[in-house]
Design an enzyme around this catalytic site. Structure first.
Site, short mmCIF file in Angstrom:
data_model
loop_
_atom_site.label_atom_id
_atom_site.label_comp_id
_atom_site.label_asym_id
_atom_site.label_seq_id
_atom_site.Cartn_x
_atom_site.Cartn_y
_atom_site.Cartn_z
N ALA A 1 0.46 -5.01 -10.19
CA ALA A 1 1.76 -4.98 -10.87
C ALA A 1 2.42 -3.61 -10.70
CB ALA A 1 1.60 -5.33 -12.35
N GLY B 1 3.75 -3.79 -7.29
CA GLY B 1 4.79 -4.81 -7.26
C GLY B 1 6.07 -4.37 -7.93
N ASP B 2 5.96 -3.53 -8.95
CA ASP B 2 7.14 -3.01 -9.63
C ASP B 2 8.02 -2.22 -8.66
OD1 ASP B 2 8.75 -2.23 -12.02
OD2 ASP B 2 7.92 -0.24 -11.59
N SER B 3 7.42 -1.40 -7.83
CA SER B 3 8.22 -0.60 -6.89
C SER B 3 8.78 -1.47 -5.76
CB SER B 3 7.40 0.55 -6.32
OG SER B 3 6.30 0.07 -5.60
#
Length: 199
Positions: A80, A83-85
């Protein structure tokens, strides 16, 4: 002028199904056999993704995983985090053109990277048959991750679930970035944050 020992970095390795940065049309990056690292964008060769010069999907190179299985060696929170970036990169790219004021960029991007928006996108993904069973499993894994829920979400159970949903979709995005960038792009297109080109 490059020496005759130099070769273009625009060849696919065949071993990876990953997307890498490509030079602008009409330009070639080269590496020299005398250099310890290739000249270009990271340790792996650049790979063009689409044939047209107007629609080029690109992502930064995937880190060297040293052959390790993603799910066996990284937890859902780590995926995550990555995945956030990747999510934010897609959102920023989505709103980059046409040119806008900086404040408009900021408003558009922050509205799409908020947990509430990510929860809506997750609902869109899981509502139909688009996701594979493995992708549903990654989402459940992300939802059950041990995370610290920020204060603005911890006021009620609903708010906490919103943050968990955002973590779930970020986990899926991080996983797909590391394992199948083409599928990642299909997912982002499906929810409306890709460039619309299927490849």
């Amino acid at each position: 002028m490059p020496s005759s020992c130099c070769r273009p970095l625009l060849t696919a390795t065949g071993a990876h199904r990953l997307l890498y940065l490509v030079p602008a049309p009409g330009r070639r990056r080269v590496s020299c056999c005398n250099a310890s690292q290739p000249v270009g964008f990271g340790p792996k060769p650049a790979v063009p993704i689409t044939g047209g010069s107007t629609s080029r999907r690109v992502l930064p190179p995937v880190p060297d995983l040293q052959g390790k299985d993603v799910r066996a060696n990284w937890n859902a929170v780590a995926l995550a985090f990555l995945g956030d970036s990747v999510w934010e990169l897609y959102v920023r790219r989505r709103f980059f053109a046409p040119p806008k004021r900086t404040s408009q960029y900021y408003d558009l991007v922050t509205s799409e990277v908020r947990a509430e928006s990510q929860e809506r996108y997750l609902e869109q993904l899981v509502a139909g048959p688009f996701l594979s069973p493995e992708e549903h499993d990654i989402i459940r894994w992300g939802n059950n991750a041990k995370i610290t829920i920020p204060k603005r979400f911890s006021q009620s159970g609903k708010h906490a679930q919103t943050y968990r949903a955002a973590t779930s979709i970020e986990c899926l995005i991080g996983f797909l970035y590391l394992t199948d960038a083409q599928r990642l792009h299909h997912v982002m297109n499906y929810i409306g944050l890709g460039d619309g080109a299927e490849g």
